[in-house]
Every structure is written in C-alpha cells, then in structure tokens.
Scaffold this motif. Structure first.
Motif, PDB file in Angstrom:
ATOM      1  N   PRO A 242       0.807  -1.232   0.000  1.00  0.00           N
ATOM      2  CA  PRO A 242       0.000   0.000   0.000  1.00  0.00           C
ATOM      3  C   PRO A 242       0.836   1.276   0.000  1.00  0.00           C
ATOM      4  O   PRO A 242       0.381   2.305  -0.488  1.00  0.00           O
ATOM      5  N   LEU A 243       2.066   1.218   0.548  1.00  0.00           N
ATOM      6  CA  LEU A 243       2.908   2.412   0.570  1.00  0.00           C
ATOM      7  C   LEU A 243       3.346   2.834  -0.826  1.00  0.00           C
ATOM      8  O   LEU A 243       3.789   3.969  -1.024  1.00  0.00           O
ATOM      9  N   LEU A 244       3.211   1.948  -1.811  1.00  0.00           N
ATOM     10  CA  LEU A 244       3.521   2.317  -3.196  1.00  0.00           C
ATOM     11  C   LEU A 244       2.593   3.428  -3.695  1.00  0.00           C
ATOM     12  O   LEU A 244       2.908   4.115  -4.667  1.00  0.00           O
ATOM     13  N   ALA A 245       1.451   3.592  -3.019  1.00  0.00           N
ATOM     14  CA  ALA A 245       0.522   4.656  -3.418  1.00  0.00           C
ATOM     15  C   ALA A 245       1.143   6.034  -3.202  1.00  0.00           C
ATOM     16  O   ALA A 245       0.817   6.992  -3.923  1.00  0.00           O
ATOM     17  N   ILE A 246       2.047   6.144  -2.242  1.00  0.00           N
ATOM     18  CA  ILE A 246       2.595   7.454  -1.876  1.00  0.00           C
ATOM     19  C   ILE A 246       3.317   8.130  -3.035  1.00  0.00           C
ATOM     20  O   ILE A 246       2.978   9.265  -3.400  1.00  0.00           O
ATOM     21  N   PRO A 247       4.330   7.497  -3.651  1.00  0.00           N
ATOM     22  CA  PRO A 247       5.023   8.204  -4.736  1.00  0.00           C
ATOM     23  C   PRO A 247       4.123   8.543  -5.917  1.00  0.00           C
ATOM     24  O   PRO A 247       4.301   9.593  -6.556  1.00  0.00           O
ATOM     25  N   PHE A 248       3.132   7.701  -6.193  1.00  0.00           N
ATOM     26  CA  PHE A 248       2.269   7.970  -7.346  1.00  0.00           C
ATOM     27  C   PHE A 248       1.275   9.100  -7.066  1.00  0.00           C
ATOM     28  O   PHE A 248       0.984   9.905  -7.960  1.00  0.00           O
ATOM     29  N   PHE A 249       0.742   9.174  -5.825  1.00  0.00           N
ATOM     30  CA  PHE A 249      -0.118  10.311  -5.488  1.00  0.00           C
ATOM     31  C   PHE A 249       0.691  11.604  -5.471  1.00  0.00           C
ATOM     32  O   PHE A 249       0.200  12.658  -5.904  1.00  0.00           O
TER      33      PHE A 249
ATOM     34  N   ALA B 119      11.322   9.973  -0.873  1.00  0.00           N
ATOM     35  CA  ALA B 119      12.448   9.505  -0.057  1.00  0.00           C
ATOM     36  C   ALA B 119      12.355  10.040   1.363  1.00  0.00           C
ATOM     37  O   ALA B 119      12.578   9.300   2.336  1.00  0.00           O
ATOM     38  N   SER B 120      11.995  11.321   1.494  1.00  0.00           N
ATOM     39  CA  SER B 120      11.889  11.900   2.836  1.00  0.00           C
ATOM     40  C   SER B 120      10.738  11.283   3.617  1.00  0.00           C
ATOM     41  O   SER B 120      10.869  10.999   4.810  1.00  0.00           O
ATOM     42  N   VAL B 121       9.604  11.043   2.932  1.00  0.00           N
ATOM     43  CA  VAL B 121       8.454  10.423   3.603  1.00  0.00           C
ATOM     44  C   VAL B 121       8.785   9.011   4.061  1.00  0.00           C
ATOM     45  O   VAL B 121       8.521   8.630   5.211  1.00  0.00           O
ATOM     46  N   LEU B 122       9.391   8.212   3.184  1.00  0.00           N
ATOM     47  CA  LEU B 122       9.705   6.823   3.535  1.00  0.00           C
ATOM     48  C   LEU B 122      10.814   6.736   4.582  1.00  0.00           C
ATOM     49  O   LEU B 122      10.844   5.806   5.387  1.00  0.00           O
ATOM     50  N   MET B 123      11.709   7.697   4.584  1.00  0.00           N
ATOM     51  CA  MET B 123      12.739   7.747   5.632  1.00  0.00           C
ATOM     52  C   MET B 123      12.075   7.963   6.992  1.00  0.00           C
ATOM     53  O   MET B 123      12.439   7.328   7.992  1.00  0.00           O
ATOM     54  N   ILE B 124      11.108   8.847   7.022  1.00  0.00           N
ATOM     55  CA  ILE B 124      10.364   9.088   8.265  1.00  0.00           C
ATOM     56  C   ILE B 124       9.601   7.832   8.679  1.00  0.00           C
ATOM     57  O   ILE B 124       9.604   7.442   9.851  1.00  0.00           O
ATOM     58  N   VAL B 125       8.932   7.197   7.696  1.00  0.00           N
ATOM     59  CA  VAL B 125       8.187   5.965   7.994  1.00  0.00           C
ATOM     60  C   VAL B 125       9.119   4.899   8.565  1.00  0.00           C
ATOM     61  O   VAL B 125       8.794   4.236   9.561  1.00  0.00           O
TER      62      VAL B 125
ATOM     63  N   PRO C  20      -6.396   1.087  -3.786  1.00  0.00           N
ATOM     64  CA  PRO C  20      -5.871   2.449  -3.652  1.00  0.00           C
ATOM     65  C   PRO C  20      -4.502   2.630  -4.308  1.00  0.00           C
ATOM     66  O   PRO C  20      -4.225   3.679  -4.880  1.00  0.00           O
ATOM     67  N   THR C  21      -3.653   1.617  -4.224  1.00  0.00           N
ATOM     68  CA  THR C  21      -2.335   1.706  -4.849  1.00  0.00           C
ATOM     69  C   THR C  21      -2.464   1.793  -6.361  1.00  0.00           C
ATOM     70  O   THR C  21      -1.810   2.611  -7.023  1.00  0.00           O
ATOM     71  N   GLU C  22      -3.324   0.955  -6.929  1.00  0.00           N
ATOM     72  CA  GLU C  22      -3.558   0.997  -8.376  1.00  0.00           C
ATOM     73  C   GLU C  22      -4.232   2.309  -8.783  1.00  0.00           C
ATOM     74  O   GLU C  22      -3.973   2.848  -9.866  1.00  0.00           O
ATOM     75  N   ALA C  23      -5.082   2.842  -7.896  1.00  0.00           N
ATOM     76  CA  ALA C  23      -5.725   4.124  -8.169  1.00  0.00           C
ATOM     77  C   ALA C  23      -4.687   5.239  -8.256  1.00  0.00           C
ATOM     78  O   ALA C  23      -4.803   6.152  -9.087  1.00  0.00           O
ATOM     79  N   ALA C  24      -3.659   5.155  -7.409  1.00  0.00           N
ATOM     80  CA  ALA C  24      -2.588   6.153  -7.436  1.00  0.00           C
ATOM     81  C   ALA C  24      -1.837   6.109  -8.761  1.00  0.00           C
ATOM     82  O   ALA C  24      -1.501   7.150  -9.341  1.00  0.00           O
ATOM     83  N   VAL C  25      -1.576   4.903  -9.251  1.00  0.00           N
ATOM     84  CA  VAL C  25      -0.904   4.746 -10.544  1.00  0.00           C
ATOM     85  C   VAL C  25      -1.767   5.336 -11.661  1.00  0.00           C
ATOM     86  O   VAL C  25      -1.268   6.065 -12.541  1.00  0.00           O
ATOM     87  N   CYS C  26      -3.059   5.039 -11.632  1.00  0.00           N
ATOM     88  CA  CYS C  26      -3.983   5.567 -12.654  1.00  0.00           C
ATOM     89  C   CYS C  26      -4.034   7.098 -12.596  1.00  0.00           C
ATOM     90  O   CYS C  26      -4.049   7.764 -13.633  1.00  0.00           O
TER      91      CYS C  26
END
Length: 426
Positions: free
Chosen positions: A54-61, A275-281, A236-242
């Motif tokens: 699900p975190l893959l949605a972040i870079p695409f959004f 990168a900054s978001v995932l570093m925080i995560v 939601p992840t696929e929605a981000a890609v779309c």
C-alpha cells in the motif's frame, strides 16, 4: 531508564532542529546500543516498515499532484470555483475554500495545496483588495481539507500502520472534508460581512458552464480515484498509478504544458519527497517498535482508565495528546508513532479504527497551522511574502471552525462511519 533516554534524546534533537527522520533514528540507535541489542535490528525494522505494497501509493499520489501543479490545472480549478461561489460575500474567500475541495481530490497533501493553489489564491485576493491576514488565513485553513478528502497520503500511512482498509478510510473522509469546508465558509462569510469585503462576480449559468468545460478533465481525477476504489475496479495503490498516468496524459498530450525538462523536474521533486516520507516511515517504525516492546500502549491505557472509564472523556484526552504531538512533530512521523499506542486503546473502548483514523488526521492537520512546526504556515509565508508571525496570527480565527468540526466528529462517529457503511451495502 533507557526508555526515558529515548524520549529525552528525541525531544533534544528536535529542539536542535535536527530533521525528524534523523531525530527518530538517532534516538532509536542510542536506545538499541544502551540495551545491548545488535544494531542490525535498526535496519531490519526500518526495511520491514517500508516493505508494504500500500505504501507504493505514496510516490504515485505525490507524482499526480506535482504533475497537476506543473500542467496549469490549478488555474482551471480556481476559475471553476470562482464561477460557482464567487457571487457570495467575500467571494474570493469562498473560492479559496471551494478550490481546495476540488484540488483535495488530486494532491492528498496540505502542503501541496498550499504551495500549488496558494500563490494563485493570494495573488487574486490581493488584487481584489482583500487584507493579507485574511487571504493567508483562509488559504492556510482550507489547505487542511486536502488530507481528509481522498486521496490522502496521511490516511494511506494510517491504514498501513493500523492494518485498516485504505478504501474505507478514503470514503470515510468525504463527509468530514465537506463539513470542514462548510464551517470555513461560514467563518469567511462572518469576517467578510464584518470587514465589508465585496462579492467577486455575479453568478451566471453560462459562465459556470464554460468554466466547467475548461476544468472538466482535471475534475475527473477524483472521480477516477474514488470511483475506482469504491467500485472495486482497483486498489488504492492501483488508483494512485492511474491518477499519475492520467495527470501525465493531461499535461503532455491534452494541455501540452509539460515538457521533457519540466517532467524531469517533477520526477526529481517526487523522488525527493517520497524519499523523505519513507525515511520518516522507516525510522518511526523502529521508534514505534521500541514503544511496543516496552508495552507503552498498555501503560498509557492503564493511565487513562485510571483517571476515568468514561469513553467520551478518554476520547477527549486522546485528542488532546494528538494535538500536542501535532504541535511539535511532522504528520507522517506522528501517525507512525501514535498508531501503535492509540489503536489498542481504541479497540478496547470499542472505537472504530476508521473513525479514529479520520479524527487523528484532522487533529494533526490543525497542528500544521500552529507553531513551532506549522509547515503550511512556512510554505505560505514563503509564497506570500508575509512574515511567519503574521501568518500565525492570521490563521487563528480559522482554527475555531476546524476545532468545532473535530469535536463534532469525535463525539458523533456516525458522521464519519455513515458513508462507508452505505458503500459497503451497495
């Protein structure tokens, strides 16, 4: 004793203005070394925290929002909102809120809203004779709608941390987001009447029609995202890609406003933000793991239940804790740390995790409008040229409706949970 060191080190590093990701990581490293644990535990937990589909949605959004900003979509959205609500007292203030509602369905982040629409909104309001404090205040407050109405990066993080359906969280955010907008419009109307601000332009069906046609394709973005998730067409992840692909098509082929150079710049911006978001995560996951291992959630629950067993009073205390954390900590880090502590208490009290997610995110959005962190205020100060201290004062009146909505949502969970239950029943 080592747990005390963890918190002292964290807040000490934050006071020294160390970036939150490094503050979390360094304090966690210190704890692990003092406990005599192998340092490899740090990397192991960081990787586990970031290894989530699900975190893959972040870079695409993030990419979709950046592409929309670069393609000139924001001006089309602003024009459409102006045609719909510009006729009201304080017209451009209402346009400001209306544009944020629409842009919320594309960016998913308050800072993106403030940075993307903020420059356009504040410039237009200045030219129309609105005071800077009013312009900055309504722009800052309306930007908090973005992370509540889907798509929402904070709700994605919450869903991952709490193992809650991101689709349910997205749907649950729609009504609260509209309530926030309505309450802000009431405050805009009140201040506008008091200061004698004018209407912007007369209402015209033909003008609305023209602006709608101009903004139609961008307006389809939230329809694609929410409609696809609700209908089960994609996750939601696929929605981000779309959404990212759709934004790219609009910018490159339809409006022809995104060149190869601008696309490279947008991609670099997306990579840096992701990168900054995932570093925080990652570092927050290590910190949360330490809290869980020390049973901090259980101790906190015992503390609250020792004060009172009244569900509403405990909810109020939880919201107070979240608000205080939000004053000092970046949103993503706060979510990652708070969820392992608050979720067990919520389950014990019979609070729906979806309801908890929405009110926690709204609470943290209020933190974005208050010092010392106040990220939205820093962005708007830079965009508008208004000193940070004046931005803080300008935003204060608009905190009243936001806090009122937060309290209403906290104590009337049906406002949040009604729409998801309707969607599930379809």
């Amino acid at each position: 004793m080592t747990l005390a060191f963890l918190f002292i080190a964290l807040f000490g590093l934050m006071l020294l203005r160390v970036p939150i990701a490094f503050a979390l990581g360094l304090s966690s490293v210190g704890y692990i070394l003092l406990e005599g644990m192998p340092p490899v535990l740090l990397m192991h937990n960081m990787i586990n925290g970031m290894d989530s589909f699900p975190l893959l949605a972040i870079p695409f959004f993030i990419l979709a929002g950046a592409l929309m900003n670069s393609s000139g979509v924001t001006s089309r959205i602003f024009g459409f909102a102006r045609a719909i609500v510009g006729w009201m007292h304080g017209g451009l203030g209402h346009v400001n809120v209306g544009a944020s509602i629409i842009f919320a369905g594309m960016s998913g982040a308050a800072v993106a809203d403030a940075g993307g629409l903020g420059a356009i909104e504040i410039k237009a309001m200045r030219e129309a004779g609105y005071d800077d404090d009013f312009s900055v205040g309504v722009t800052a407050a309306s930007s908090t709608i973005g992370p509540i109405i889907p798509p929402s990066l904070p709700l994605v993080i919450f869903g991952v941390m709490a193992s809650v359906s991101i689709g349910d969280l997205f749907v649950a955010g729609i009504v609260p987001g509209l309530m926030m907008a309505g309450s802000l419009m009431l405050m805009v109307w009140y201040i506008s009447r008091k200061r004698g601000y004018p209407t912007d332009e007369g209402f015209s069906i033909s003008n609305v029609g023209r602006k709608f046609v101009s903004a139609f394709l961008p307006l389809m973005t939230p329809v694609i995202i929410v409609g696809g998730i609700v209908s089960g067409a994609f996750t939601p992840t696929e929605a981000a890609v779309c959404a990212a692909a759709y934004a790219l098509v609009l910018g490159v082929f339809v409006y022809r406003t995104i060149s190869l150079k601008s696309f490279v710049n947008v991609s670099i911006e997306t990579i840096e933000t992701t990168a900054s978001v995932l570093m925080i995560v990652g570092t927050a996951t290590v910190f949360a793991w330490i809290l869980t291992a020390n049973q901090v959630a259980g101790q906190f629950a015992d503390l609250l239940l020792g004060i009172t067993d009244n569900k509403h009073l405990i909810l109020l205390m939880i919201m107070l804790v979240v608000l205080i954390v939000g004053l000092f900590m970046e949103t993503i880090a706060a979510i990652s740390i708070l969820v392992p502590v608050l979720l067990p208490i919520a389950v014990q009290l019979g609070i729906d995790p979806v309801h908890l997610g929405v009110i926690v995110i709204l609470n943290l959005m209020i933190g974005l409008l208050t010092p010392p962190v106040g990220m939205v205020l820093f962005v708007l100060s830079k965009v508008s040229g208004v000193p940070f201290e004046k931005c803080v004062r300008a935003t204060m009146p608009f905190l009243i409706p936001l806090v009122a909505v937060l309290l209403l949502l906290t104590f009337v969970p049906q406002l949040t949970l009604w729409l998801p239950s309707v969607v599930k029943g379809l």
